[in-house]
Motif scaffolding. Structure first.
Motif, PDB file in Angstrom:
ATOM      1  N   PHE A 105       0.816  -1.214   0.000  1.00 16.99           N
ATOM      2  CA  PHE A 105       0.000   0.000   0.000  1.00 16.99           C
ATOM      3  C   PHE A 105       0.852   1.267   0.000  1.00 16.99           C
ATOM      4  CE2 PHE A 105      -3.129  -3.137   0.818  1.00 16.99           C
ATOM      5  CZ  PHE A 105      -4.329  -2.595   0.374  1.00 16.99           C
ATOM      6  N   ASN A 106       2.070   1.174   0.493  1.00 19.40           N
ATOM      7  CA  ASN A 106       2.986   2.312   0.393  1.00 19.40           C
ATOM      8  C   ASN A 106       3.369   2.603  -1.052  1.00 19.40           C
ATOM      9  OD1 ASN A 106       3.361   3.289   3.017  1.00 19.40           O
ATOM     10  ND2 ASN A 106       4.881   1.724   3.507  1.00 19.40           N
ATOM     11  N   SER A 107       3.176   1.620  -1.938  1.00 20.43           N
ATOM     12  CA  SER A 107       3.571   1.803  -3.335  1.00 20.43           C
ATOM     13  C   SER A 107       2.681   2.811  -4.053  1.00 20.43           C
ATOM     14  CB  SER A 107       3.561   0.458  -4.082  1.00 20.43           C
ATOM     15  OG  SER A 107       2.244   0.010  -4.327  1.00 20.43           O
ATOM     16  N   PHE A 108       1.513   3.122  -3.503  1.00 24.87           N
ATOM     17  CA  PHE A 108       0.666   4.143  -4.121  1.00 24.87           C
ATOM     18  C   PHE A 108       0.199   5.175  -3.094  1.00 24.87           C
ATOM     19  CE2 PHE A 108      -1.904   0.409  -3.181  1.00 24.87           C
ATOM     20  CZ  PHE A 108      -3.003   0.919  -2.502  1.00 24.87           C
ATOM     21  N   GLY A 109       1.086   5.495  -2.160  1.00 28.84           N
ATOM     22  CA  GLY A 109       0.778   6.515  -1.155  1.00 28.84           C
ATOM     23  C   GLY A 109       1.486   6.221   0.142  1.00 28.84           C
ATOM     24  N   LYS A 110       0.753   6.316   1.239  1.00 23.99           N
ATOM     25  CA  LYS A 110       1.296   6.003   2.551  1.00 23.99           C
ATOM     26  C   LYS A 110       0.352   5.033   3.246  1.00 23.99           C
ATOM     27  CE  LYS A 110       3.088   9.069   5.202  1.00 23.99           C
ATOM     28  NZ  LYS A 110       3.273  10.265   6.067  1.00 23.99           N
ATOM     29  N   ALA A 111       0.912   4.184   4.098  1.00 18.72           N
ATOM     30  CA  ALA A 111       0.105   3.210   4.824  1.00 18.72           C
ATOM     31  C   ALA A 111       0.604   3.115   6.263  1.00 18.72           C
ATOM     32  CB  ALA A 111       0.177   1.841   4.153  1.00 18.72           C
ATOM     33  N   LYS A 112      -0.337   2.853   7.168  1.00 16.99           N
ATOM     34  CA  LYS A 112       0.005   2.762   8.583  1.00 16.99           C
ATOM     35  C   LYS A 112      -0.822   1.644   9.221  1.00 16.99           C
ATOM     36  CE  LYS A 112       0.598   5.730  12.652  1.00 16.99           C
ATOM     37  NZ  LYS A 112       2.071   5.629  12.638  1.00 16.99           N
ATOM     38  N   VAL A 113      -0.180   0.853  10.061  1.00 17.16           N
ATOM     39  CA  VAL A 113      -0.875  -0.233  10.747  1.00 17.16           C
ATOM     40  C   VAL A 113      -1.674   0.337  11.918  1.00 17.16           C
ATOM     41  CG1 VAL A 113      -0.606  -2.390  12.029  1.00 17.16           C
ATOM     42  CG2 VAL A 113       0.930  -1.872  10.117  1.00 17.16           C
ATOM     43  N   VAL A 114      -2.962   0.014  11.966  1.00 17.39           N
ATOM     44  CA  VAL A 114      -3.826   0.446  13.061  1.00 17.39           C
ATOM     45  C   VAL A 114      -4.687  -0.732  13.506  1.00 17.39           C
ATOM     46  CG1 VAL A 114      -3.938   2.828  12.214  1.00 17.39           C
ATOM     47  CG2 VAL A 114      -5.718   1.215  11.563  1.00 17.39           C
ATOM     48  N   SER A 115      -5.128  -0.680  14.744  1.00 17.03           N
ATOM     49  CA  SER A 115      -6.031  -1.697  15.245  1.00 17.03           C
ATOM     50  C   SER A 115      -7.365  -1.609  14.518  1.00 17.03           C
ATOM     51  CB  SER A 115      -6.244  -1.501  16.751  1.00 17.03           C
ATOM     52  OG  SER A 115      -7.286  -2.329  17.221  1.00 17.03           O
ATOM     53  N   GLU A 116      -7.965  -2.749  14.236  1.00 20.93           N
ATOM     54  CA  GLU A 116      -9.232  -2.736  13.509  1.00 20.93           C
ATOM     55  C   GLU A 116     -10.326  -2.010  14.279  1.00 20.93           C
ATOM     56  OE1 GLU A 116     -12.030  -5.712  10.811  1.00 20.93           O
ATOM     57  OE2 GLU A 116     -10.587  -6.582  12.231  1.00 20.93           O
ATOM     58  N   GLU A 117     -10.212  -1.961  15.590  1.00 21.87           N
ATOM     59  CA  GLU A 117     -11.221  -1.261  16.386  1.00 21.87           C
ATOM     60  C   GLU A 117     -11.215   0.250  16.119  1.00 21.87           C
ATOM     61  OE1 GLU A 117      -8.691  -0.646  20.553  1.00 21.87           O
ATOM     62  OE2 GLU A 117     -10.169  -2.269  20.385  1.00 21.87           O
ATOM     63  N   ASN A 118     -10.145   0.732  15.477  1.00 16.69           N
ATOM     64  CA  ASN A 118     -10.058   2.152  15.140  1.00 16.69           C
ATOM     65  C   ASN A 118     -10.428   2.458  13.689  1.00 16.69           C
ATOM     66  OD1 ASN A 118      -9.222   3.133  17.680  1.00 16.69           O
ATOM     67  ND2 ASN A 118      -7.123   2.458  17.283  1.00 16.69           N
ATOM     68  N   ILE A 119     -10.968   1.460  12.976  1.00 15.98           N
ATOM     69  CA  ILE A 119     -11.320   1.651  11.572  1.00 15.98           C
ATOM     70  C   ILE A 119     -12.352   2.763  11.400  1.00 15.98           C
ATOM     71  CG2 ILE A 119     -12.609   0.591   9.669  1.00 15.98           C
ATOM     72  CD1 ILE A 119      -9.767  -0.194   9.583  1.00 15.98           C
ATOM     73  N   ASP A 120     -13.327   2.848  12.286  1.00 13.28           N
ATOM     74  CA  ASP A 120     -14.347   3.888  12.155  1.00 13.28           C
ATOM     75  C   ASP A 120     -13.717   5.281  12.190  1.00 13.28           C
ATOM     76  OD1 ASP A 120     -16.302   1.925  12.066  1.00 13.28           O
ATOM     77  OD2 ASP A 120     -16.753   2.050  14.198  1.00 13.28           O
ATOM     78  N   ALA A 121     -12.754   5.462  13.099  1.00 13.06           N
ATOM     79  CA  ALA A 121     -12.058   6.747  13.187  1.00 13.06           C
ATOM     80  C   ALA A 121     -11.239   7.017  11.937  1.00 13.06           C
ATOM     81  CB  ALA A 121     -11.163   6.790  14.427  1.00 13.06           C
ATOM     82  N   VAL A 122     -10.607   5.972  11.393  1.00 10.39           N
ATOM     83  CA  VAL A 122      -9.821   6.116  10.163  1.00 10.39           C
ATOM     84  C   VAL A 122     -10.706   6.591   9.014  1.00 10.39           C
ATOM     85  CG1 VAL A 122      -8.576   4.824   8.371  1.00 10.39           C
ATOM     86  CG2 VAL A 122      -8.015   4.485  10.780  1.00 10.39           C
TER      87      VAL A 122
ATOM     88  N   ALA B 208     -17.600   8.363  11.026  1.00  8.46           N
ATOM     89  CA  ALA B 208     -17.244   7.191  11.824  1.00  8.46           C
ATOM     90  C   ALA B 208     -18.494   6.438  12.272  1.00  8.46           C
ATOM     91  CB  ALA B 208     -16.412   7.609  13.033  1.00  8.46           C
ATOM     92  N   LYS B 209     -19.495   7.179  12.693  1.00  5.58           N
ATOM     93  CA  LYS B 209     -20.750   6.571  13.149  1.00  5.58           C
ATOM     94  C   LYS B 209     -21.425   5.807  12.011  1.00  5.58           C
ATOM     95  CE  LYS B 209     -25.183   7.810  15.318  1.00  5.58           C
ATOM     96  NZ  LYS B 209     -26.107   7.453  14.236  1.00  5.58           N
ATOM     97  N   ARG B 210     -21.453   6.415  10.828  1.00  5.27           N
ATOM     98  CA  ARG B 210     -22.088   5.757   9.687  1.00  5.27           C
ATOM     99  C   ARG B 210     -21.319   4.515   9.270  1.00  5.27           C
ATOM    100  NH1 ARG B 210     -25.851   3.288   7.779  1.00  5.27           N
ATOM    101  NH2 ARG B 210     -26.000   3.139   5.503  1.00  5.27           N
ATOM    102  N   ASN B 211     -19.986   4.557   9.343  1.00  2.00           N
ATOM    103  CA  ASN B 211     -19.202   3.374   8.990  1.00  2.00           C
ATOM    104  C   ASN B 211     -19.501   2.228   9.955  1.00  2.00           C
ATOM    105  OD1 ASN B 211     -16.889   2.294   7.258  1.00  2.00           O
ATOM    106  ND2 ASN B 211     -16.120   1.888   9.308  1.00  2.00           N
ATOM    107  N   HIS B 212     -19.657   2.553  11.239  1.00  2.00           N
ATOM    108  CA  HIS B 212     -19.991   1.537  12.227  1.00  2.00           C
ATOM    109  C   HIS B 212     -21.356   0.931  11.927  1.00  2.00           C
ATOM    110  CE1 HIS B 212     -19.744  -0.515  16.072  1.00  2.00           C
ATOM    111  NE2 HIS B 212     -20.984  -0.123  16.326  1.00  2.00           N
ATOM    112  N   GLU B 213     -22.287   1.771  11.547  1.00  2.00           N
ATOM    113  CA  GLU B 213     -23.628   1.299  11.194  1.00  2.00           C
ATOM    114  C   GLU B 213     -23.579   0.373   9.978  1.00  2.00           C
ATOM    115  OE1 GLU B 213     -26.080   5.273  12.732  1.00  2.00           O
ATOM    116  OE2 GLU B 213     -25.661   4.953  10.599  1.00  2.00           O
ATOM    117  N   MET B 214     -22.770   0.738   8.990  1.00  2.00           N
ATOM    118  CA  MET B 214     -22.647  -0.085   7.785  1.00  2.00           C
ATOM    119  C   MET B 214     -22.072  -1.461   8.123  1.00  2.00           C
ATOM    120  SD  MET B 214     -21.243   2.778   5.092  1.00  2.00           S
ATOM    121  CE  MET B 214     -20.798   1.555   3.855  1.00  2.00           C
TER     122      MET B 214
END
Length: 270
Positions: A151-168, A260-266
């Motif tokens: 994923f760094n090959s087309f931008g930047k990537a960072k490892v995050v906990s899946e529980e923070n996906i909504d915030a991402v 973030a709220k809508r992503n959680h709902e989805m």
């Protein structure tokens, strides 16, 4: 041992990733396989554009590759996973870019496998993505690092906990839309002051680009950079006061929380 990569899906996101891998030199075209669900003309287009290997059968994709990028829409992903389950081995690593589908949901349909959830945003189309990488407990640190490099090959990537996906999603996935609104509003304000619209968009977009680069390259806190351009009784501090009076900061925070709220709902709906 060099890993071969298979793309299950040949749509826009898959093509962006393929272009990034090839342009960066991280992968060669003969190491990439592509299968497209249902629509054959897209597969032909990808073959002509990138010279990668294309396959017409699902089983062939899984036989020829050990890393599978699941680049299909969420509804399609949930349909195909039970069907391709029989092709999976312990060597396969599944990388999903489908929004709203968790690693647990994927595992429930495929059984216990190495699964990584990745969330790139739309600037991936110009090789400027910001992507989150969230592995499940079966993925090794080396495998996590490998997919981060993809994923760094087309931008930047960072490892995050899946529980923070909504915030991402709130701060990155949906954020380009907020920035486009901001650029449009900046330009409208300049047009109201007499600047031609074409010039207004150029000034506004370059100002946003330059400001973002300042944050990234200087490492300074955004507040410190803001203070550097707010001279006593100057134009900038007058503008900042107006923004604060309009609850600009709180409005942006509410937008991030709403996304973030809508992503959680989805996620709960899938």
């Amino acid at each position: 041992m060099r890993h071969t990569i298979g793309f299950y899906g040949a749509g826009n996101m898959a093509q962006v990733m393929i272009a990034g891998l090839l342009n960066s030199g991280f992968y060669q075209k003969e190491e990439i396989y592509v299968y497209n669900y249902r629509y054959e003309p897209t597969l032909k287009k990808v073959k002509e554009a990138y010279g990668v290997k294309v396959v017409s059968e699902e089983e062939t994709l899984f036989e020829q590759t050990d890393w599978i990028i699941l680049a299909v829409k969420p509804a399609v992903l949930l349909q195909v996973l039970p069907r391709v389950k029989k092709y999976l081995t312990e060597e396969h690593v599944l990388v999903s870019v489908a929004a709203g589908v968790s690693t647990h949901q994927i595992a429930a349909l495929t059984g216990p496998h190495k699964i990584i959830r990745a969330m790139p945003n739309t600037p991936a189309t110009i090789q400027q993505a910001m992507s989150s990488i969230s592995p499940n407990e079966l993925v090794s640190s080396e495998q996590t690092q490998f997919v981060t490099e993809i994923f760094n090959s087309f931008g930047k990537a960072k490892v995050v906990s899946e529980e923070n996906i909504d915030a991402v999603v709130g701060v990155s996935g949906s954020a380009p839309a907020y920035v486009y609104l901001f650029i449009e509003a900046l330009a409208d304000g300049a047009v109201a002051e007499g600047l031609p619209r074409e010039d207004a968009y150029e000034f506004a977009s370059q100002a946003v680009l330059g400001a973002a680069e300042m944050v990234e390259k200087t490492g300074k806190h955004p507040g410190e950079l803001k203070d550097m351009v707010t001279s006593p009784k100057g134009t900038t501090v007058a503008a900042v006061q107006s923004l604060e009076e309009s609850n600009f900061r709180a409005s942006i925070m509410r937008a991030v929380k709403a996304a973030a709220k809508r992503n959680h709902e989805m996620s709960e709906e899938t």
